[in-house]
Design a protein around this motif. Structure first.
Motif, mmCIF file in Angstrom:
data_model
loop_
_atom_site.group_PDB
_atom_site.id
_atom_site.type_symbol
_atom_site.label_atom_id
_atom_site.label_comp_id
_atom_site.label_asym_id
_atom_site.label_seq_id
_atom_site.Cartn_x
_atom_site.Cartn_y
_atom_site.Cartn_z
ATOM 1 N N ALA A 86 5.133 -8.084 6.273
ATOM 2 C CA ALA A 86 4.434 -6.792 6.296
ATOM 3 C C ALA A 86 5.067 -5.803 5.324
ATOM 4 C CB ALA A 86 4.439 -6.220 7.710
ATOM 5 N N LYS A 87 6.422 -5.813 5.258
ATOM 6 C CA LYS A 87 7.095 -4.898 4.327
ATOM 7 C C LYS A 87 6.785 -5.266 2.884
ATOM 8 C CE LYS A 87 10.997 -3.566 7.278
ATOM 9 N NZ LYS A 87 12.491 -3.557 7.437
ATOM 10 N N GLY A 88 6.774 -6.587 2.624
ATOM 11 C CA GLY A 88 6.467 -7.039 1.276
ATOM 12 C C GLY A 88 5.066 -6.635 0.853
ATOM 13 N N TRP A 89 4.117 -6.794 1.789
ATOM 14 C CA TRP A 89 2.734 -6.372 1.499
ATOM 15 C C TRP A 89 2.670 -4.876 1.199
ATOM 16 C CZ3 TRP A 89 -1.553 -8.724 0.275
ATOM 17 C CH2 TRP A 89 -1.719 -10.070 0.593
ATOM 18 N N SER A 90 3.335 -4.111 2.026
ATOM 19 C CA SER A 90 3.312 -2.653 1.868
ATOM 20 C C SER A 90 3.932 -2.242 0.533
ATOM 21 C CB SER A 90 4.063 -1.979 3.024
ATOM 22 O OG SER A 90 3.472 -2.312 4.255
ATOM 23 N N LEU A 91 5.081 -2.870 0.214
ATOM 24 C CA LEU A 91 5.751 -2.535 -1.034
ATOM 25 C C LEU A 91 4.886 -2.888 -2.240
ATOM 26 C CD1 LEU A 91 8.314 -1.543 -2.444
ATOM 27 C CD2 LEU A 91 9.184 -3.902 -2.372
ATOM 28 N N LEU A 92 4.251 -4.067 -2.190
ATOM 29 C CA LEU A 92 3.386 -4.503 -3.285
ATOM 30 C C LEU A 92 2.200 -3.554 -3.466
ATOM 31 C CD1 LEU A 92 2.614 -6.632 -5.417
ATOM 32 C CD2 LEU A 92 1.413 -7.885 -3.610
ATOM 33 N N LEU A 93 1.588 -3.165 -2.345
ATOM 34 C CA LEU A 93 0.423 -2.280 -2.410
ATOM 35 C C LEU A 93 0.813 -0.899 -2.932
ATOM 36 C CD1 LEU A 93 -2.573 -1.862 -1.805
ATOM 37 C CD2 LEU A 93 -1.949 -1.185 0.516
ATOM 38 N N ILE A 94 1.936 -0.361 -2.404
ATOM 39 C CA ILE A 94 2.372 0.974 -2.829
ATOM 40 C C ILE A 94 2.729 0.981 -4.314
ATOM 41 C CG2 ILE A 94 4.185 2.714 -2.558
ATOM 42 C CD1 ILE A 94 4.247 1.987 0.436
ATOM 43 N N THR A 95 3.443 -0.073 -4.748
ATOM 44 C CA THR A 95 3.828 -0.161 -6.165
ATOM 45 C C THR A 95 2.594 -0.234 -7.063
ATOM 46 O OG1 THR A 95 5.869 -1.315 -5.560
ATOM 47 C CG2 THR A 95 5.162 -1.464 -7.853
ATOM 48 N N LEU A 123 1.219 -15.989 -0.321
ATOM 49 C CA LEU A 123 1.116 -14.965 0.715
ATOM 50 C C LEU A 123 2.075 -15.220 1.863
ATOM 51 C CD1 LEU A 123 -2.765 -14.481 0.894
ATOM 52 C CD2 LEU A 123 -1.100 -13.041 -0.265
ATOM 53 N N SER A 124 2.359 -16.496 2.102
ATOM 54 C CA SER A 124 3.245 -16.832 3.227
ATOM 55 C C SER A 124 4.659 -16.314 3.020
ATOM 56 C CB SER A 124 3.274 -18.353 3.438
ATOM 57 O OG SER A 124 3.844 -19.004 2.299
ATOM 58 N N HIS A 125 5.025 -16.042 1.800
ATOM 59 C CA HIS A 125 6.367 -15.533 1.497
ATOM 60 C C HIS A 125 6.444 -14.007 1.613
ATOM 61 C CE1 HIS A 125 6.491 -19.530 -0.485
ATOM 62 N NE2 HIS A 125 7.770 -19.502 -0.140
ATOM 63 N N LEU A 126 5.314 -13.380 1.892
ATOM 64 C CA LEU A 126 5.295 -11.925 2.008
ATOM 65 C C LEU A 126 5.125 -11.518 3.466
ATOM 66 C CD1 LEU A 126 3.014 -10.803 -0.993
ATOM 67 C CD2 LEU A 126 5.488 -10.513 -0.784
ATOM 68 N N PHE A 176 -8.010 -13.478 -1.403
ATOM 69 C CA PHE A 176 -7.141 -12.973 -0.346
ATOM 70 C C PHE A 176 -7.917 -12.707 0.944
ATOM 71 C CE2 PHE A 176 -4.643 -11.382 -4.135
ATOM 72 C CZ PHE A 176 -3.617 -12.307 -4.003
ATOM 73 N N ILE A 177 -9.255 -12.583 0.824
ATOM 74 C CA ILE A 177 -10.067 -12.304 2.003
ATOM 75 C C ILE A 177 -9.932 -13.418 3.040
ATOM 76 C CG2 ILE A 177 -12.462 -12.061 2.811
ATOM 77 C CD1 ILE A 177 -11.420 -9.583 1.490
ATOM 78 N N GLN A 178 -9.732 -14.660 2.573
ATOM 79 C CA GLN A 178 -9.610 -15.766 3.544
ATOM 80 C C GLN A 178 -8.421 -15.563 4.465
ATOM 81 O OE1 GLN A 178 -8.747 -19.569 1.884
ATOM 82 N NE2 GLN A 178 -7.097 -18.834 0.570
ATOM 83 N N THR A 179 -7.374 -14.911 3.971
ATOM 84 C CA THR A 179 -6.218 -14.607 4.811
ATOM 85 C C THR A 179 -6.584 -13.605 5.891
ATOM 86 O OG1 THR A 179 -4.687 -15.037 2.993
ATOM 87 C CG2 THR A 179 -3.862 -13.702 4.826
ATOM 88 N N GLN A 197 -4.744 -23.010 -1.899
ATOM 89 C CA GLN A 197 -3.501 -23.344 -1.210
ATOM 90 C C GLN A 197 -2.311 -22.638 -1.856
ATOM 91 O OE1 GLN A 197 -3.361 -25.158 1.659
ATOM 92 N NE2 GLN A 197 -1.255 -24.379 1.700
ATOM 93 N N LYS A 198 -2.335 -22.545 -3.181
ATOM 94 C CA LYS A 198 -1.253 -21.836 -3.883
ATOM 95 C C LYS A 198 -1.233 -20.359 -3.513
ATOM 96 C CE LYS A 198 -0.913 -24.987 -7.815
ATOM 97 N NZ LYS A 198 -1.106 -25.166 -9.281
#
Length: 810
Positions: free
Chosen positions: A454-463, A449-452, A801-804, A443-444
């Motif tokens: 598409a841009k947040g995901w992309s930025l995190l992955l690129i970084t 993940l709920s706070h991220l 993260f796969i569950q998402t 749940q945590k």
């Protein structure tokens, strides 16, 4: 397909499955008993793990000859402030080894006093074909008068080696100088038949950790050499040889407690490796077993899951050992060290079974087995695929690891499917608290993940990828085969000291000189001599031993014979007169000279003589498999192998044989190939998973171990670690093990708390097993374990993260 198989298994009763499992284990036990009775064994020879490099037949013979000469040789140095004490200690040790070492050691010697006599007996009749380079140059330059003057000085020198018998046959005393030229140049002296060397600033061998003293007074080292019977890497041979040596040393210490002993040779490295491997098998295996057992107990609070988990581990180890012995006829000791990690992997299926039972308390064991069947089947396929990639490595030992672990996992899988429906059908204590903890953790992650967007995901992955890319660029490669084993410092220090005393000793690298005929080979050896001298002068090597001095070519002998014609045919009367010799010597000398015409030294007569037998291994005759002649030139004290290769590169008939370097090159190629195989394995797995899931979810499942591998390489780069084949092999397992975690989450269909608990336990047990390997004293095992420790940690963190994505791509 997998669902259909699960349905078929569901139709079989628990008792029938258990009977099938009992039959499987019984067959394995019978095979194991048969193999053991037929001579299957445990192998500790580190050389058995090395790659099999295909060489041409002549090179193969040369390598075999050198390995036979060096592999089982050992050197002992007896150190004392008093020369006579050192000599006495050496003699005592030799006597003890000769007395108690029968059948264990041969060729126990120090200085070979009979070798000079044997050489003299053989070469004297060929004296007219022998000249040193200086003598030949003097005769070519018309310097006979100076040679007569030198002979005259020898005649009237009180310490001269001239005798009436020698003068009557060699008036200019040329032969003694030729005999002296045959002796290898060394800084050792011989007293009472013992080789003696001087040592300054000696480090005590009694206390290996002692700080070097700066004592300026020299110590004397009496050197003894011996050759062990049998392989120094055979545990039984090691025990016998060490026992004989210990008995000799103990007796010596009773006679003189001040004597220090230096030891060098493959035996002492092999013993250290064997002791280390045995200790690690016991220590790491026991610690892993205790850790896993404790984990099971804490999770399920019942004796039965623990007992069945131990049964799973035991059956897996049994099948792994038997299948390895069946395929290879022997089991390498280091395979067992690597194989202890199987404990942490084989138990994963048991964890998933019991966690699923906790999550579904109303389901029967048979139903739970049927429910997890698709996931553990796919997991088994990917794990076996990963181990198969490891089996492609050129190391027989790593091929054993692949078979050992793959067969062990198959056994664990069979045990889950066939034995658990009956054995694991008992009730479990409620596990709500542990399941709630797993649910809370998930749940945590969901909240995070709920706070991220598409841009947040992309930025995190690129970084993450940019930082990882920086770490990967900092990686360097190190494929040195010496990473397989690191001997204790005291052994290396003593060996280094003895090698220095022996003028560099003899290295494993050597020159192989080729020739299409015997005379062509001898001429090539003669042409090589100046280049060898140059290498010594440039300090590329400390010494070299070539047959050139002992086997001059027929052309060289003919030239020497012709040059001596000035002495025995043209100027003999003048020489006899100048030296004040009896004129009656002339006819006999002329007759001896004429009779020697065409009586050449050849390889067969020399190497079959008492003088040449010791050098016979350095000469290679043509055989059915190869048509060339070959000669081995031994090298010692090599300082720069790369520069040495360049030094001889333009000589087409000379090949520098460097097995260690060749194996290291092979390791580098297979390191690159292993990383390519990793990418291919991920691609194949994605294709397999796409038959079970949609392509996007299949790629996400593969992305977890892929990102874990990238992050692991980055961590290794930032930490300054060099990338080796063993890191690459471990990354294969990061994929094989880590993909299981994401697979189970993908199969859970949002009911993930049981999977989360199982993955936590699986990761903990795997990290425990491989984390312990990271503390191994053997570098190769350390690299393997450390990489898996980091990689599995990342897969554990990423797999939830796969569950998402299952929600997004369902």
């Amino acid at each position: 397909m997998i669902d259909r198989l699960a349905s078929l298994l569901g139709q079989c009763s628990a008792k029938l499955k258990f009977i099938l499992w009992i039959g499987f284990i019984s067959i394995i036990v019978l095979i194991g008993i048969s193999l053991w009775q037929s001579g299957a064994k445990v192998q500790s020879d580190i050389l058995a793990m090395l790659p099999n490099i295909q060489e041409d037949p002549l090179t193969e013979v040369a390598l075999s000859r050198v390995e036979d000469q060096l592999a089982n040789s050992l050197y002992l140095g007896f150190v004392s402030n008093n020369k006579n004490q050192a000599i006495s200690a050496a003699k005592s040790a030799m006597a003890e080894l000769n007395l108690n070492g029968k059948g264990t050691f041969i060729d126990i010697k120090s200085a070979d006093m009979t070798q000079v006599e044997s050489l003299n007996d053989y070469y004297f009749s060929h004296r007219f074909q022998l000249l040193t380079q200086q003598q030949a140059d003097s005769l070519k330059n018309g310097e006979l008068e100076q040679m007569i003057d030198q002979a005259e000085q020898q005649l009237y020198n009180a310490f001269s080696y001239a005798t009436s018998t020698l003068i009557a046959k060699d008036p200019l005393l040329l032969y003694p100088q030729n005999l002296q030229a045959l002796a290898p140049k060394q800084a050792l002296e011989v007293q009472q038949g013992i080789l003696i060397a001087k040592l300054v600033n000696q480090v005590s061998s009694k206390v290996p950790s002692q700080v070097p003293t700066q004592d300026s007074s020299p110590k004397f080292v009496a050197i003894v050499m011996a050759k062990g019977l049998g392989s120094a890497f055979n545990p039984k041979v090691q025990e016998q040889q060490i026992a004989v040596l210990k008995q000799a040393f103990d007796k010596l210490m009773l006679e003189d407690k001040e004597i220090e002993i230096l030891k060098a040779g493959a035996l002492f490295h092999a013993v250290a490796a064997t002791i280390s491997a045995k200790n690690e098998v016991t220590r790491l295996g026991l610690a892993s077993l205790i850790g896993v057992s404790l984990l099971v107990w804490l999770a399920f609070r019942s004796f039965m899951p623990l007992a069945i988990a131990l049964l799973t581990i035991s059956s897996s180890m049994l099948v792994a050992i038997v299948m390895t012995l069946l395929i290879f006829s022997e089991l390498h000791l280091l395979t067992l060290v690597f194989g202890t990690s199987l404990i942490g992997i084989a138990i994963d299926y048991s964890f998933h079974f019991y966690c699923e039972r906790l999550n579904k308390p109303k389901a029967t064991a048979n139903q739970v087995t049927q429910g997890i069947f698709p996931a553990i089947s796919l997991a088994l396929i990917t794990s076996v695929l990963a181990y198969s990639a490891i089996g492609l490595a050129p190391f027989p030992g790593m091929q054993q690891v692949a078979i050992f672990c793959a067969s062990g996992l198959v056994s664990a899988y069979i045990t889950i499917i066939l034995a658990y429906p009956l054995l694991a059908s008992g009730k479990l204590p409620k596990g709500d608290q542990r399941l709630k903890f797993a649910d809370s953790y998930l749940q945590k992650i969901n909240d995070l993940l709920s706070h991220l967007n598409a841009k947040g995901w992309s930025l995190l992955l690129i970084t993450s990828l940019l930082i990882s890319g920086l770490g990967i660029t900092m990686l360097t490669a190190d494929d040195d085969i010496r990473n397989l084993q690191q001997s204790p410092p005291e052994i290396l220090e003593q060996e280094s000291t003895l090698r220095q005393l022996l003028s560099g000793g003899t290295d494993n690298q050597f020159l192989l000189v080729r020739g299409d005929s015997e005379q062509a080979l001898l001429q090539n050896l003669q042409a090589l001599a100046p280049r060898l001298n140059s290498a010594v002068e440039k300090a590329l090597i400390g010494n070299a031993f070539s047959l050139n001095n002992y086997l001059p070519s027929h052309k060289q002998q003919a030239d020497n014979y012709r040059l001596q014609g000035e002495i025995y045919r043209d100027k003999l009367d003048t020489i006899i007169s100048r030296l004040g010799l009896n004129d009656s010597l002339a006819p006999a000398l002329q007759q001896a000279y004429q009779s020697a015409d065409g009586e050449y030294i050849d390889a067969a007569s020399f190497l079959n003589s008492k003088a040449g037998q010791v050098f016979a291994p350095l000469w290679i005759e043509p055989s059915k498999t190869q048509a060339q002649y070959g000669a081995i030139v031994l090298l010692g004290g090599i300082t720069d192998i790369d520069q040495l290769k360049r030094h001889f590169a333009d000589l087409s008939y000379v090949q520098l044989i460097d097995k260690v370097g060749d194996i290291s090159l092979v390791m580098g190629k297979y390191r690159q190939l292993t990383l390519i195989l990793l990418a291919l394995a991920m691609l194949v797995a994605a294709i397999i998973f796409s038959t079970r899931f949609n392509i996007k979810l299949a790629c996400c499942v593969i992305a977890v171990p892929a990102l874990s591998a990238i992050f692991t390489l980055a961590i290794l780069g930032f930490s300054g670690s060099s990338l080796t084949l063993f890191h690459a092999l471990a990354l294969i397992l990061v994929f094989g093990i880590g993909v299981d975690y994401s697979l189970f989450f993908a199969e859970s269909k949002q009911q993930s708390r049981g999977v989360m608990m199982a993955v936590f336990m699986s990761a903990t047990s795997t990290i425990l097993a491989f984390g312990l390997l990271a503390f191994s004293s053997t570098p190769a095992i350390h690299y393997f374990g450390l990489t898996l420790l980091i990689g599995i940690s990342f897969t554990f963190m990423l797999s939830p993260f796969i569950q998402t994505f299952t929600r997004i791509f369902k």
